[in-house]
Write an enzyme that holds these catalytic residues in place. Sequence first.
Site, PDB file in Angstrom:
ATOM      1  N   CYS A 134       2.314 -24.792  21.410  1.00 54.58           N
ATOM      2  CA  CYS A 134       0.988 -24.279  21.764  1.00 54.58           C
ATOM      3  C   CYS A 134       0.770 -22.807  21.428  1.00 54.58           C
ATOM      4  O   CYS A 134      -0.294 -22.258  21.725  1.00 54.58           O
ATOM      5  CB  CYS A 134       0.726 -24.540  23.242  1.00 54.58           C
ATOM      6  SG  CYS A 134       0.853 -26.300  23.644  1.00 54.58           S
ATOM      7  N   HIS A 144      -4.070 -18.390  29.060  1.00 49.20           N
ATOM      8  CA  HIS A 144      -3.633 -19.663  28.509  1.00 49.20           C
ATOM      9  C   HIS A 144      -4.183 -20.778  29.395  1.00 49.20           C
ATOM     10  O   HIS A 144      -4.689 -21.774  28.897  1.00 49.20           O
ATOM     11  CB  HIS A 144      -2.104 -19.715  28.445  1.00 49.20           C
ATOM     12  CG  HIS A 144      -1.569 -20.932  27.781  1.00 49.20           C
ATOM     13  ND1 HIS A 144      -1.902 -21.280  26.490  1.00 49.20           N
ATOM     14  CD2 HIS A 144      -0.739 -21.913  28.222  1.00 49.20           C
ATOM     15  CE1 HIS A 144      -1.294 -22.404  26.156  1.00 49.20           C
ATOM     16  NE2 HIS A 144      -0.590 -22.814  27.205  1.00 49.20           N
ATOM     17  N   GLU A 203       1.328 -17.724  35.036  1.00 46.89           N
ATOM     18  CA  GLU A 203       0.480 -16.732  34.355  1.00 46.89           C
ATOM     19  C   GLU A 203      -0.219 -15.824  35.361  1.00 46.89           C
ATOM     20  O   GLU A 203      -0.330 -14.612  35.143  1.00 46.89           O
ATOM     21  CB  GLU A 203      -0.547 -17.448  33.481  1.00 46.89           C
ATOM     22  CG  GLU A 203      -1.362 -16.507  32.618  1.00 46.89           C
ATOM     23  CD  GLU A 203      -2.193 -17.237  31.567  1.00 46.89           C
ATOM     24  OE1 GLU A 203      -2.693 -16.559  30.651  1.00 46.89           O
ATOM     25  OE2 GLU A 203      -2.339 -18.480  31.661  1.00 46.89           O
ATOM     26  N   LYS A 211     -10.354 -23.323  28.549  1.00 46.18           N
ATOM     27  CA  LYS A 211      -9.904 -24.699  28.312  1.00 46.18           C
ATOM     28  C   LYS A 211     -10.699 -25.719  29.127  1.00 46.18           C
ATOM     29  O   LYS A 211     -10.609 -26.915  28.866  1.00 46.18           O
ATOM     30  CB  LYS A 211      -8.406 -24.824  28.584  1.00 46.18           C
ATOM     31  CG  LYS A 211      -7.548 -24.171  27.510  1.00 46.18           C
ATOM     32  CD  LYS A 211      -6.073 -24.368  27.761  1.00 46.18           C
ATOM     33  CE  LYS A 211      -5.232 -23.839  26.604  1.00 46.18           C
ATOM     34  NZ  LYS A 211      -5.268 -22.382  26.459  1.00 46.18           N
ATOM     35  N   HIS A 245      -7.172 -28.365  26.074  1.00 51.30           N
ATOM     36  CA  HIS A 245      -6.018 -27.697  25.477  1.00 51.30           C
ATOM     37  C   HIS A 245      -5.856 -28.225  24.056  1.00 51.30           C
ATOM     38  O   HIS A 245      -5.430 -29.359  23.841  1.00 51.30           O
ATOM     39  CB  HIS A 245      -4.763 -27.950  26.297  1.00 51.30           C
ATOM     40  CG  HIS A 245      -3.596 -27.101  25.887  1.00 51.30           C
ATOM     41  ND1 HIS A 245      -3.624 -26.292  24.774  1.00 51.30           N
ATOM     42  CD2 HIS A 245      -2.363 -26.934  26.426  1.00 51.30           C
ATOM     43  CE1 HIS A 245      -2.470 -25.671  24.651  1.00 51.30           C
ATOM     44  NE2 HIS A 245      -1.690 -26.038  25.660  1.00 51.30           N
ATOM     45  N   PHE A 284       6.024 -24.567  25.212  1.00 51.26           N
ATOM     46  CA  PHE A 284       7.275 -25.114  25.703  1.00 51.26           C
ATOM     47  C   PHE A 284       8.445 -24.240  25.253  1.00 51.26           C
ATOM     48  O   PHE A 284       8.409 -23.591  24.218  1.00 51.26           O
ATOM     49  CB  PHE A 284       7.484 -26.534  25.180  1.00 51.26           C
ATOM     50  CG  PHE A 284       6.593 -27.567  25.811  1.00 51.26           C
ATOM     51  CD1 PHE A 284       5.912 -27.316  26.982  1.00 51.26           C
ATOM     52  CD2 PHE A 284       6.447 -28.821  25.233  1.00 51.26           C
ATOM     53  CE1 PHE A 284       5.100 -28.272  27.580  1.00 51.26           C
ATOM     54  CE2 PHE A 284       5.642 -29.796  25.816  1.00 51.26           C
ATOM     55  CZ  PHE A 284       4.963 -29.512  26.987  1.00 51.26           C
TER      56      PHE A 284
END
Length: 372
Positions: free
Chosen positions: A139, A266, A277, A295, A300, A357
């Site tokens: 991502c 994010h 976050e 998002k 996403h 990830f």
Amino acid sequence: MKINKKAYINNFHAISSAGNSAEELFESICEKKDCISIDSTYVKDRNVAIGKIKNDKSFKELLLEGCKRVLDESSLSDYSNTLLIVGSSVGGMGVTESVYFQDKSYENIDYKEHTIDSIAYNLKKEFTFYDDVSFSTACTSSANALGYAKEVLSKGIYKNVLVVGADSLCSTTVCGFAALSVLSSKPCTPFDKNREGMNVSEAIAILLLQDEKTENSVELCGVGYSSDSHHMTQPHPDGLGAKNAIENALSDASITFEQVDYINAHGTGTIANDNSEANAVASLFTNKPYLGSTKSFTGHTLGAAGAIEAIISVMCLQKQIVVPCKDLETPNRDDISFTNEALSSNLNYVVSNSFAFGGNNTSLVFGKCNEN
């Protein structure tokens, strides 16, 4: 090698569930339109919310048309000194799936249409780019593509860089996130106490970066990377990797925390990501700039997320607007500033975060260009 030329974003285009252009995307966000669909075809016996492009043309057609549009609207007469950089998590996986599901066989699958660099492969057949590079870091893919674009421009290696972030919806990714139990049955609500999870989505985002600015340029001022390697799929709960990426980005941009006016988070809508976050942002920004996740409009978009949210950040600076959070009714933090409405504001610097990830983190800093 240190030349220190600047990297300016001079043109862009976006296609997502929130619209078929960058202007439609920004309008959808500011007007808080419903852009996410409920789908029952990807995950067996379950409805999940996804972000699907609403267009009759194929993903490949939209990609080629989008690149042509950005290049035609630019000052380039040819692309001989233009580097193509693609960021994607899925690559051509959707093409492979469609062939396999139709034929029930692997025999007719073209490996050149499957790999991560299949996007660059198809674009190079249409345009005479000098060279191409493909990033696949989950991502953060297109955020890292933008970081690399800034690096080659600042060193004078290229004068023009076309960055493409692109990921299409496919069963492999949707079912993969379903297996992790992080999908939501409704449009995601990042940072809300009642959030269910994330929405897997598709998007194409295209940005032309150059070493000379034009009338409406926004500068990519700073890039910060980190890798906390806390867990295969979850970030460090205290946000250590996120903090390092943000700190490195601000250092690269030579600005302070107090100079940041808005943070595009994010913000996927999962508990692990949102809390991590939020912990990072709250510990770093005592001035409490507005933070929000877009998002809830785009879903996403995986490898395309960094690029499409870069476009949103750039438009925030161009239009001097802080965009709203959608359906954020009960924020789970009181030490962070959120807004439920689009706000006119004096914006000089915007931070955009992308986390992936394996503790792979990238933060980008965008800045309003001076008049002179």
